[in-house]
Design a protein around this motif. Structure first.
Motif, short mmCIF file in Angstrom:
data_model
loop_
_atom_site.label_atom_id
_atom_site.label_comp_id
_atom_site.label_asym_id
_atom_site.label_seq_id
_atom_site.Cartn_x
_atom_site.Cartn_y
_atom_site.Cartn_z
N ALA A 1 0.82 -1.21 0.00
CA ALA A 1 0.00 0.00 0.00
C ALA A 1 0.86 1.26 0.00
O ALA A 1 2.06 1.23 0.30
N PHE A 2 0.21 2.38 -0.33
CA PHE A 2 0.84 3.70 -0.32
C PHE A 2 0.26 4.50 0.85
O PHE A 2 -0.96 4.70 0.95
N ASN A 3 1.13 4.96 1.74
CA ASN A 3 0.69 5.67 2.96
C ASN A 3 -0.32 6.79 2.70
O ASN A 3 -1.36 6.84 3.36
N PRO A 4 -0.05 7.72 1.77
CA PRO A 4 -0.98 8.83 1.56
C PRO A 4 -2.38 8.38 1.12
O PRO A 4 -3.37 8.99 1.50
N ILE A 5 -2.45 7.32 0.33
CA ILE A 5 -3.74 6.84 -0.17
C ILE A 5 -4.52 6.17 0.96
O ILE A 5 -5.74 6.36 1.11
N VAL A 6 -3.83 5.37 1.78
CA VAL A 6 -4.49 4.73 2.92
C VAL A 6 -4.99 5.78 3.90
O VAL A 6 -6.13 5.70 4.39
N GLU A 7 -4.15 6.78 4.18
CA GLU A 7 -4.55 7.83 5.11
C GLU A 7 -5.76 8.61 4.58
O GLU A 7 -6.68 8.94 5.34
N LYS A 8 -5.75 8.90 3.31
CA LYS A 8 -6.87 9.64 2.70
C LYS A 8 -8.15 8.81 2.72
O LYS A 8 -9.25 9.35 2.90
N SER A 9 -8.02 7.50 2.57
CA SER A 9 -9.17 6.63 2.49
C SER A 9 -9.75 6.28 3.86
O SER A 9 -10.97 6.26 4.04
N SER A 10 -8.86 6.02 4.83
CA SER A 10 -9.34 5.50 6.12
C SER A 10 -8.84 6.27 7.33
O SER A 10 -9.25 5.98 8.46
N GLY A 11 -7.92 7.24 7.13
CA GLY A 11 -7.38 7.99 8.25
C GLY A 11 -6.20 7.34 8.94
O GLY A 11 -5.58 7.93 9.83
N LEU A 12 -5.86 6.11 8.52
CA LEU A 12 -4.73 5.41 9.12
C LEU A 12 -3.42 5.96 8.58
O LEU A 12 -3.30 6.23 7.39
N LYS A 13 -2.43 6.13 9.45
CA LYS A 13 -1.15 6.69 9.04
C LYS A 13 -0.06 5.63 9.02
O LYS A 13 -0.08 4.68 9.81
N ALA A 14 0.91 5.84 8.11
CA ALA A 14 2.10 4.99 8.01
C ALA A 14 1.74 3.50 7.88
O ALA A 14 2.35 2.64 8.51
N VAL A 15 0.75 3.21 7.04
CA VAL A 15 0.34 1.83 6.80
C VAL A 15 0.95 1.36 5.48
O VAL A 15 0.64 1.90 4.42
N ASN A 16 1.82 0.35 5.57
CA ASN A 16 2.51 -0.14 4.37
C ASN A 16 1.79 -1.28 3.67
O ASN A 16 2.07 -1.57 2.50
N TYR A 17 0.88 -1.95 4.39
CA TYR A 17 0.11 -3.04 3.81
C TYR A 17 -1.34 -2.88 4.26
O TYR A 17 -1.62 -2.55 5.40
N HIS A 18 -2.25 -3.11 3.32
CA HIS A 18 -3.67 -2.96 3.65
C HIS A 18 -4.48 -3.98 2.85
O HIS A 18 -4.20 -4.20 1.66
#
Length: 277
Positions: free
Chosen positions: A79-96
């Motif tokens: 995963a890409f951190n900015p996209i995960v954060e934008k989608s779910s609010g989670l930060k610094a997530v490398n796998y989703h």
């Protein structure tokens, strides 16, 4: 008085025409056609991964005989951190499990279609299935192999793409060209099978074509043996197999979108140029 006035008017007319003459004369000297040439197959920027915002509208020529591409994801939850954060609010997530590299398949398909290719996306979430079966991360290529092999037995493909996301941070996966930022790519080639030189040559040609469009957008081709990686990456199953590391964990969806446009265009150009070889 009249002659003086004519001289003054002639002088000012000369000053007015001088910039135009400075531009036109060199073009005439070299026989340059001043009419702007329009590229027949421009780089197409399609919708972004999440926002669906159209970046640039283009028209391209539709080919009667499109070439066939198979797209799949060995590390499907990268995963890409900015996209995960934008989608779910989670930060610094490398796998989703859902907001991951697989989400770019529709975007990449659209870009390839604009460049005259037909794309099949392998509908297999490898990391999900690995979790169910209890396989470890390093076994990803082993678990993907029978699924990939079965698909290749059912249909012949001209190009096969295994799409990944690099684990490096932004400063090592991003470039700025003419004020626009792009996610860099690197192409990985398995060097532990007898036909790897064919994949390496194709990868190098794609890398060169990309850098001709946007300098340094590709970091080149990295050959890996069993000592430095998997060594094969299932690339022994095809002569035109690409393992693409697209951007890194901190690249934005806009940067990914721009790079996908360049990548799809480059692959299309290289394939067309390689026909018959």
């Amino acid at each position: 008085m009249r002659k003086t006035l004519q001289k003054v008017l002639s002088f000012y007319l000369f000053l007015f025409l001088l910039p135009i003459l400075m531009i036109k004369l060199p073009m005439l000297a070299f026989g340059t056609n001043v009419t702007q040439q329009v590229e027949k197959s421009p780089i197409a920027y399609a919708a972004n991964v999440v926002t669906k915002e159209v970046t640039k509208e283009v028209t391209t020529e539709t080919k009667e005989d499109p070439f066939d591409i198979l797209l799949y994801f060995t590390h499907s939850h990268e995963a890409f951190n900015p996209i995960v954060e934008k989608s779910s609010g989670l930060k610094a997530v490398n796998y989703h499990p859902s907001t991951n590299i697989m989400n770019v398949s529709a975007l990449l398909t659209q870009h390839f279609q604009l460049n005259g290719a037909s794309v099949d996306v392998l509908p297999y979430d490898n990391m999900k299935e690995m979790k169910v079966s209890g396989h470890k991360f390093h076994e990803a290529y082993t678990t993907m192999r029978p699924v990939l092999k079965k698909q290749l037995e059912s249909k012949k493909y001209d190009v096969i793409i295994d799409l990944h996301r690099d684990s490096l941070k932004r400063e090592r996966t991003t470039i700025v060209s003419n004020g626009t930022s792009y996610a860099q790519i690197i192409l990985v080639v398995g060097a532990e099978h007898k036909n790897y030189k064919l994949n390496e040559a194709f990868s190098k040609a794609v890398s060169k074509e990309m850098n001709g469009m946007v300098p340094s957008i590709s970091k080149g081709v990295l050959a890996k043996t069993h000592d430095t990686g998997n060594g094969i990456y299932n690339q022994d199953l095809s002569d035109r197999s690409l393992l693409v590391e697209l951007g890194g964990i901190e690249n934005t969806e806009e940067e990914i979108n721009r790079t996908i446009a360049i990548l799809s265009k480059a692959i299309s150009v290289v394939f067309e140029n390689s026909k018959g070889n």
